[in-house]
Design a protein around this motif. Structure first.
Motif, PDB file in Angstrom:
ATOM      1  N   LYS A  56       0.847  -1.189   0.000  1.00  0.00           N
ATOM      2  CA  LYS A  56       0.000   0.000   0.000  1.00  0.00           C
ATOM      3  C   LYS A  56       0.883   1.240   0.000  1.00  0.00           C
ATOM      4  O   LYS A  56       1.708   1.416   0.893  1.00  0.00           O
ATOM      5  CB  LYS A  56      -0.913   0.007   1.233  1.00  0.00           C
ATOM      6  CG  LYS A  56      -1.905   1.157   1.252  1.00  0.00           C
ATOM      7  CD  LYS A  56      -2.863   1.022   2.414  1.00  0.00           C
ATOM      8  CE  LYS A  56      -3.833   2.195   2.485  1.00  0.00           C
ATOM      9  NZ  LYS A  56      -4.659   2.312   1.256  1.00  0.00           N
ATOM     10  N   PRO A  57       0.731   2.109  -0.990  1.00  0.00           N
ATOM     11  CA  PRO A  57       1.579   3.303  -1.039  1.00  0.00           C
ATOM     12  C   PRO A  57       1.164   4.349  -0.009  1.00  0.00           C
ATOM     13  O   PRO A  57       0.026   4.366   0.465  1.00  0.00           O
ATOM     14  CB  PRO A  57       1.354   3.819  -2.465  1.00  0.00           C
ATOM     15  CG  PRO A  57      -0.019   3.346  -2.829  1.00  0.00           C
ATOM     16  CD  PRO A  57      -0.179   2.013  -2.143  1.00  0.00           C
ATOM     17  N   THR A  61      -2.356   6.578  -6.735  1.00  0.00           N
ATOM     18  CA  THR A  61      -3.501   5.729  -7.064  1.00  0.00           C
ATOM     19  C   THR A  61      -3.134   4.727  -8.157  1.00  0.00           C
ATOM     20  O   THR A  61      -2.182   4.930  -8.920  1.00  0.00           O
ATOM     21  CB  THR A  61      -4.690   6.566  -7.560  1.00  0.00           C
ATOM     22  OG1 THR A  61      -4.292   7.318  -8.722  1.00  0.00           O
ATOM     23  CG2 THR A  61      -5.189   7.518  -6.485  1.00  0.00           C
ATOM     24  N   VAL A  62      -3.902   3.642  -8.208  1.00  0.00           N
ATOM     25  CA  VAL A  62      -3.791   2.646  -9.266  1.00  0.00           C
ATOM     26  C   VAL A  62      -5.159   2.525  -9.934  1.00  0.00           C
ATOM     27  O   VAL A  62      -6.175   2.358  -9.247  1.00  0.00           O
ATOM     28  CB  VAL A  62      -3.364   1.274  -8.713  1.00  0.00           C
ATOM     29  CG1 VAL A  62      -3.412   0.205  -9.806  1.00  0.00           C
ATOM     30  CG2 VAL A  62      -1.967   1.348  -8.114  1.00  0.00           C
ATOM     31  N   THR A  63      -5.190   2.629 -11.255  1.00  0.00           N
ATOM     32  CA  THR A  63      -6.437   2.467 -11.990  1.00  0.00           C
ATOM     33  C   THR A  63      -6.286   1.389 -13.050  1.00  0.00           C
ATOM     34  O   THR A  63      -5.206   1.191 -13.606  1.00  0.00           O
ATOM     35  CB  THR A  63      -6.878   3.780 -12.667  1.00  0.00           C
ATOM     36  OG1 THR A  63      -5.881   4.184 -13.625  1.00  0.00           O
ATOM     37  CG2 THR A  63      -7.083   4.887 -11.647  1.00  0.00           C
ATOM     38  N   CYS A  64      -7.385   0.676 -13.295  1.00  0.00           N
ATOM     39  CA  CYS A  64      -7.428  -0.359 -14.325  1.00  0.00           C
ATOM     40  C   CYS A  64      -8.636  -0.099 -15.206  1.00  0.00           C
ATOM     41  O   CYS A  64      -9.777  -0.122 -14.722  1.00  0.00           O
ATOM     42  CB  CYS A  64      -7.514  -1.737 -13.679  1.00  0.00           C
ATOM     43  SG  CYS A  64      -7.617  -3.104 -14.851  1.00  0.00           S
ATOM     44  N   ASP A  65      -8.389   0.171 -16.470  1.00  0.00           N
ATOM     45  CA  ASP A  65      -9.462   0.497 -17.423  1.00  0.00           C
ATOM     46  C   ASP A  65     -10.362   1.599 -16.875  1.00  0.00           C
ATOM     47  O   ASP A  65     -11.592   1.559 -17.009  1.00  0.00           O
ATOM     48  CB  ASP A  65     -10.278  -0.758 -17.755  1.00  0.00           C
ATOM     49  CG  ASP A  65      -9.446  -1.818 -18.464  1.00  0.00           C
ATOM     50  OD1 ASP A  65      -8.328  -1.494 -18.905  1.00  0.00           O
ATOM     51  OD2 ASP A  65      -9.913  -2.964 -18.572  1.00  0.00           O
ATOM     52  N   ASP A  68     -10.689   3.050 -10.331  1.00  0.00           N
ATOM     53  CA  ASP A  68      -9.720   3.222  -9.238  1.00  0.00           C
ATOM     54  C   ASP A  68      -9.704   1.957  -8.379  1.00  0.00           C
ATOM     55  O   ASP A  68     -10.719   1.587  -7.776  1.00  0.00           O
ATOM     56  CB  ASP A  68     -10.107   4.435  -8.385  1.00  0.00           C
ATOM     57  CG  ASP A  68      -9.027   4.819  -7.381  1.00  0.00           C
ATOM     58  OD1 ASP A  68      -8.153   3.984  -7.091  1.00  0.00           O
ATOM     59  OD2 ASP A  68      -9.067   5.954  -6.878  1.00  0.00           O
ATOM     60  N   LEU A  69      -8.533   1.308  -8.317  1.00  0.00           N
ATOM     61  CA  LEU A  69      -8.386   0.068  -7.557  1.00  0.00           C
ATOM     62  C   LEU A  69      -7.667   0.263  -6.232  1.00  0.00           C
ATOM     63  O   LEU A  69      -7.401  -0.711  -5.523  1.00  0.00           O
ATOM     64  CB  LEU A  69      -7.599  -0.967  -8.379  1.00  0.00           C
ATOM     65  CG  LEU A  69      -8.074  -1.316  -9.782  1.00  0.00           C
ATOM     66  CD1 LEU A  69      -7.214  -2.438 -10.347  1.00  0.00           C
ATOM     67  CD2 LEU A  69      -9.538  -1.684  -9.791  1.00  0.00           C
ATOM     68  N   SER A  70      -7.357   1.489  -5.892  1.00  0.00           N
ATOM     69  CA  SER A  70      -6.446   1.759  -4.781  1.00  0.00           C
ATOM     70  C   SER A  70      -6.882   1.123  -3.469  1.00  0.00           C
ATOM     71  O   SER A  70      -6.045   0.742  -2.644  1.00  0.00           O
ATOM     72  CB  SER A  70      -6.282   3.269  -4.593  1.00  0.00           C
ATOM     73  OG  SER A  70      -5.819   3.877  -5.791  1.00  0.00           O
ATOM     74  N   ALA A  71      -8.190   0.985  -3.244  1.00  0.00           N
ATOM     75  CA  ALA A  71      -8.685   0.442  -1.987  1.00  0.00           C
ATOM     76  C   ALA A  71      -8.913  -1.067  -2.042  1.00  0.00           C
ATOM     77  O   ALA A  71      -9.277  -1.669  -1.029  1.00  0.00           O
ATOM     78  CB  ALA A  71      -9.990   1.137  -1.600  1.00  0.00           C
ATOM     79  N   LEU A  72      -8.669  -1.699  -3.197  1.00  0.00           N
ATOM     80  CA  LEU A  72      -8.982  -3.114  -3.360  1.00  0.00           C
ATOM     81  C   LEU A  72      -7.837  -4.017  -2.904  1.00  0.00           C
ATOM     82  O   LEU A  72      -6.665  -3.697  -3.096  1.00  0.00           O
ATOM     83  CB  LEU A  72      -9.310  -3.429  -4.816  1.00  0.00           C
ATOM     84  CG  LEU A  72     -10.553  -2.757  -5.410  1.00  0.00           C
ATOM     85  CD1 LEU A  72     -10.818  -3.316  -6.798  1.00  0.00           C
ATOM     86  CD2 LEU A  72     -11.777  -2.961  -4.515  1.00  0.00           C
TER      87      LEU A  72
END
Length: 255
Positions: A56-57, A61-65, A68-72
């Motif tokens: 966890k940074p 943030t990390v996004t896929c298509d 936002d996946l940051s909390a997954l």
């Protein structure tokens, strides 16, 4: 049209006060292979761990298509289509080669029969079909690597992150793997990130490169462009190497 890319935005990671990644961004499109290069300890694996949710940074943030996946959690990111291999192979050694691959297909929602067909297809593709009923514990290291990648593909990923996939392979095994990986982006509409220290492999296989040193991006772009950047050459060989034309980075040209 929905965006088809995996992105990390302004990632900062700290371990016990040490900044492992310092404002690093990355994007990976479907249908391409991105080579993530840099010296040992530069932050490459940490960045992969951020993309997959193992780390966890502090910020970013990390996004896929576009999502936002940051909390997954990692398992939920895998269900979104992000799969990976590890520096150390993690097979189920008490299962057969075929069963190792079936597990991933079943986890994706296939029936046992469908998973078996998917596994057999991948075993053929990776030249492992004759070993399908062997226990994974009996495989040599190169074969373990191929099974791990085939297992990741059985989950029908959108993005495949490979951490030193050719480690432990001889030259013939490495070339065979490279031929398979080169076909995957177009055949499966798949984006691939590869971390590897085999520079000839990286130069031939990848469409783009991103170089990281001391937790920061020091170059990104086309293969020929990045491998000639003074900052990249210095990161690999030291400042004294710049005046010697950096033969190490003059690996086999990109095909």
């Amino acid at each position: 049209m929905t965006e088809q890319s995996l992105r990390a935005h302004s990632i900062i990671v700290e371990f016990s006060g040490l900044r492992a990644l310092d404002n690093v961004s990355l994007h990976l499109n479907r249908g391409e292979i991105l080579g993530l290069i840099g010296p040992n300890g530069s932050g490459k694996t940490t960045l992969i761990n951020v993309l997959t949710g193992q780390v966890k940074p502090v910020s970013g943030t990390v996004t896929c298509d576009g999502e936002d996946l940051s909390a997954l959690l990692p398992r939920h990111r895998a269900l979104r289509g992000i799969m990976r291999s590890f520096q150390t192979v993690r097979l189920f050694h008490n299962l057969t080669v075929r069963e190792n691959i079936e597990v991933a297909a079943i986890a994706k929602g296939l029936s046992r029969k469908q998973a078996g067909r998917a596994a057999d297809q991948l075993l053929e593709e990776f030249s492992l079909f004759h070993q399908r009923f062997e226990l994974a514990s009996a495989l040599n290291y190169g074969d373990e690597r191929r099974v791990e990648i085939a297992r990741a593909l059985a989950a029908s990923p959108k993005y495949l992150l490979l951490d030193e996939p050719a480690a432990g392979m001889n030259e013939e095994e490495s070339s065979m793997l490279m031929e398979i990986l080169a076909r995957l982006p177009q055949e499966r509409n798949l984006g691939i990130i590869i971390i590897d220290h085999d520079m000839p492999l990286i130069m031939r296989l990848c469409h783009r490169l991103q170089a990281i040193a001391q937790g920061k991006t020091i170059g990104e772009g086309g293969v020929d462009e990045v491998r000639r950047l003074p900052a990249v050459i210095e990161a690999y060989l030291g400042a004294d190497a710049l005046e010697h034309d950096a033969d190490y980075m003059k690996a086999t040209p990109h095909a």
